[in-house]
Design an enzyme around this catalytic site. Structure first.
Site, PDB file in Angstrom:
ATOM      1  N   TYR A   1       0.820  -1.200   0.000  1.00  0.00           N
ATOM      2  CA  TYR A   1       0.000   0.000   0.000  1.00  0.00           C
ATOM      3  C   TYR A   1       0.865   1.266   0.000  1.00  0.00           C
ATOM      4  O   TYR A   1       2.089   1.209   0.102  1.00  0.00           O
ATOM      5  CB  TYR A   1      -0.906  -0.007   1.228  1.00  0.00           C
ATOM      6  CG  TYR A   1      -0.193  -0.426   2.497  1.00  0.00           C
ATOM      7  CD1 TYR A   1       0.724   0.426   3.117  1.00  0.00           C
ATOM      8  CD2 TYR A   1      -0.413  -1.673   3.066  1.00  0.00           C
ATOM      9  CE1 TYR A   1       1.393   0.054   4.265  1.00  0.00           C
ATOM     10  CE2 TYR A   1       0.255  -2.062   4.223  1.00  0.00           C
ATOM     11  CZ  TYR A   1       1.152  -1.188   4.821  1.00  0.00           C
ATOM     12  OH  TYR A   1       1.811  -1.556   5.964  1.00  0.00           O
TER      13      TYR A   1
ATOM     14  N   SER B   1       7.446   1.534  11.584  1.00  0.00           N
ATOM     15  CA  SER B   1       6.797   0.283  11.209  1.00  0.00           C
ATOM     16  C   SER B   1       5.309   0.397  11.497  1.00  0.00           C
ATOM     17  O   SER B   1       4.820   1.443  11.938  1.00  0.00           O
ATOM     18  CB  SER B   1       7.405  -0.886  11.995  1.00  0.00           C
ATOM     19  OG  SER B   1       7.154  -0.717  13.385  1.00  0.00           O
ATOM     20  N   LYS B   2       4.591  -0.698  11.275  1.00  0.00           N
ATOM     21  CA  LYS B   2       3.141  -0.672  11.483  1.00  0.00           C
ATOM     22  C   LYS B   2       2.770  -0.294  12.910  1.00  0.00           C
ATOM     23  O   LYS B   2       1.772   0.389  13.151  1.00  0.00           O
ATOM     24  CB  LYS B   2       2.532  -2.033  11.133  1.00  0.00           C
ATOM     25  CG  LYS B   2       2.476  -2.316   9.640  1.00  0.00           C
ATOM     26  CD  LYS B   2       1.786  -3.631   9.366  1.00  0.00           C
ATOM     27  CE  LYS B   2       1.718  -3.899   7.864  1.00  0.00           C
ATOM     28  NZ  LYS B   2       1.038  -5.184   7.564  1.00  0.00           N
ATOM     29  N   ARG B   3       3.579  -0.747  13.855  1.00  0.00           N
ATOM     30  CA  ARG B   3       3.239  -0.454  15.254  1.00  0.00           C
ATOM     31  C   ARG B   3       3.400   1.026  15.580  1.00  0.00           C
ATOM     32  O   ARG B   3       2.859   1.515  16.571  1.00  0.00           O
ATOM     33  CB  ARG B   3       4.095  -1.291  16.205  1.00  0.00           C
ATOM     34  CG  ARG B   3       5.586  -1.010  16.159  1.00  0.00           C
ATOM     35  CD  ARG B   3       6.375  -2.037  16.964  1.00  0.00           C
ATOM     36  NE  ARG B   3       7.805  -1.858  16.835  1.00  0.00           N
ATOM     37  CZ  ARG B   3       8.535  -1.089  17.623  1.00  0.00           C
ATOM     38  NH1 ARG B   3       7.935  -0.413  18.596  1.00  0.00           N
ATOM     39  NH2 ARG B   3       9.842  -0.991  17.471  1.00  0.00           N
TER      40      ARG B   3
END
Length: 462
Positions: free
Chosen positions: A13, A238-240
């Site tokens: 994405y 990152s995603k976190r």
């Protein structure tokens, strides 16, 4: 004319880092009256997907980063890469390499065992050996072996890399697919890109690309490498930390102008300005004020900006969103207040657009009283005051200016302060203890709905 580009790979994405790169490239082109090009680098056939491409396009559209040309797709330009590779072969800047994958892996293992940097050793560079049967060659570039490459990065300043640090990179794989460094050079030259703004993970690619550009006899573009974005803990984002799909921010109720404002300040500044419009960004943006140090992603700052932009958003815009999110029948909408009035009352209390529908629900549908008031129904003076309110509401002038004093006078007549009466009124009429000013809230709910809800609750207590 200034020409910039954003060239994502559709292997995932559009995330925060990519969105910032796109924004800075877009803003630089707009600032200088140039063109912004979108290119999809889809040569990773195993990982590139149509879904990722669509997510990138939708993310760009939601952010309002409109491009002037494109999207261009590398997989539709394979013939052009072959043409340029053939030219480099003819001019002596490239050569076919027949080393097998197994042969190259053995080479790297031996180099690692000797404590050397794994790299291609140029075995086919000037070889006179006959090509082995059954092996389709890759095309490699003849990297200069002496001297160095120096370029001036518009953010990092002068950078020099010795040619001895570079090996002969592959231009075309055996299947005719270009490598990243070759494809990007051909595309940038063909698309006449003047300023390449990208993440600093590409700094090491730049000397290789400069050699290719010079071998093709073209003028060098300007390079600007953006420092990476870190999480608040100093680790790579990152995603976190929030490095999720840009469209996830849309789903979570962030406004695009809030995210754009935040991304613009993520490593760039204009004096002390914290809040500014897209128009301001275009008029102010430069590369001289991009920080050389990594930026840190701060979710609280983004949330603060979103709250600001929600307050500043037009009632009409948010009312349209409310109608989409709060799916009601025509009759329910007709029985309630104008959505624009509800939005005007609520938007200053929200952090996310997605909170609007739930916060507005009790204006259009009868809510269940809060569990606490059902478990501990009002008694004594409070119950008498509620009954008195019901009687007064049926004949009172239905304006905020009348309702506020009426509730206060009723409380005083029963020996109460506003709090002990206001809290149960909210719990009964709105199904929550948190509402805007009670007089304005009741005015918008309407006389019929207020008296119906209060009468129903009191009847349950009998």
């Amino acid at each position: 004319m200034v020409r910039t580009r954003f060239a994502p790979s559709p292997t995932g994405y559009l995330h925060i880092g990519g969105a910032r790169t796109a924004l800075f490239s877009w803003a630089y082109a707009r600032r200088h009256g140039g063109s912004f090009v979108l290119r999809i680098e889809d040569t990773d056939r195993e990982r590139s997907t149509a879904a990722s491409t669509q997510a990138i396009l939708e993310g760009m559209a939601w952010l309002g980063l409109n491009y002037d040309e494109g999207p261009f797709y590398q997989m539709q330009r394979l013939a052009r890469y072959r043409e340029v590779a053939d030219h480099l072969l003819k001019t002596g800047w490239a050569y076919p390499c027949y080393a097998s994958r197994e042969e190259l892996e053995a080479l790297r293992e031996n180099q690692r065992a000797r404590g050397e940097k794994p790299r291609y050793d140029g075995r086919w560079r000037d070889s006179k050996a006959l090509p082995p049967a059954g092996i389709a060659p890759v095309i490699r570039f003849k990297t200069p072996v002496e001297g160095s490459v120096t370029f001036h990065d518009l953010i990092k300043g002068p950078i020099t890399v010795a040619n001895s640090e570079l090996d002969d990179l592959v231009l075309l794989r055996a299947d005719g697919i270009p490598t990243y460094n070759f494809g990007v050079v051909v595309d940038d030259l063909d698309m006449q890109i003047t300023h390449i703004i990208r993440g600093d993970d590409h700094v090491n690619n730049t000397p290789r690309q400069i050699h290719l550009i010079q071998a093709l006899g073209a003028s060098l573009p300007q390079f600007a490498h953006l420092p990476m974005i870190l999480g608040q803990d100093g680790e790579r984002l990152s995603k976190r930390h929030g490095a999720v799909n840009v469209l996830q921010y849309q789903e979570d109720g962030f406004l695009p102008e809030a995210l754009l404002n935040y991304l613009a300040r993520l490593g760039w500044s204009h004096g002390d300005a914290e809040i500014f419009s897209q128009k301001d960004l275009v008029s102010w943006f430069d590369l001289a004020h991009v920080n050389r140090s990594p930026a840190r992603f701060n979710p609280e700052k983004l949330l603060w900006l979103n709250q600001h932009y929600l307050k500043e958003s037009s009632d009409t815009r948010l009312a349209t969103q409310l109608r989409i999110d709060l799916t009601l029948s025509d009759a329910q909408w007709a029985m309630g207040p104008l959505p624009e009035q509800v939005v005007a009352l609520l938007k200053g209390r929200l952090s996310h657009v997605t909170e609007l529908a739930e916060a507005a629900r009790y204006f259009y549908t009868d809510p269940a009283p809060t569990p606490d008031i059902l478990a501990h129904p009002p008694e004594g003076a409070i119950r008498d005051a509620l009954q008195a309110c019901l009687s007064a509401f049926q004949t009172a002038a239905w304006t905020p200016e009348s309702l506020g004093p009426l509730i206060k006078q009723t409380a005083q007549a029963h020996g109460l302060k506003m709090g002990p009466l206001g809290m149960p009124l909210r719990a009964i009429l709105c199904g929550t203890s948190h509402t805007p000013s009670l007089d304005v809230t009741l005015h918008l709910i309407g006389r019929d709905a207020v008296t119906r809800r209060l009468q129903h609750f009191l009847s349950l207590m009998n």
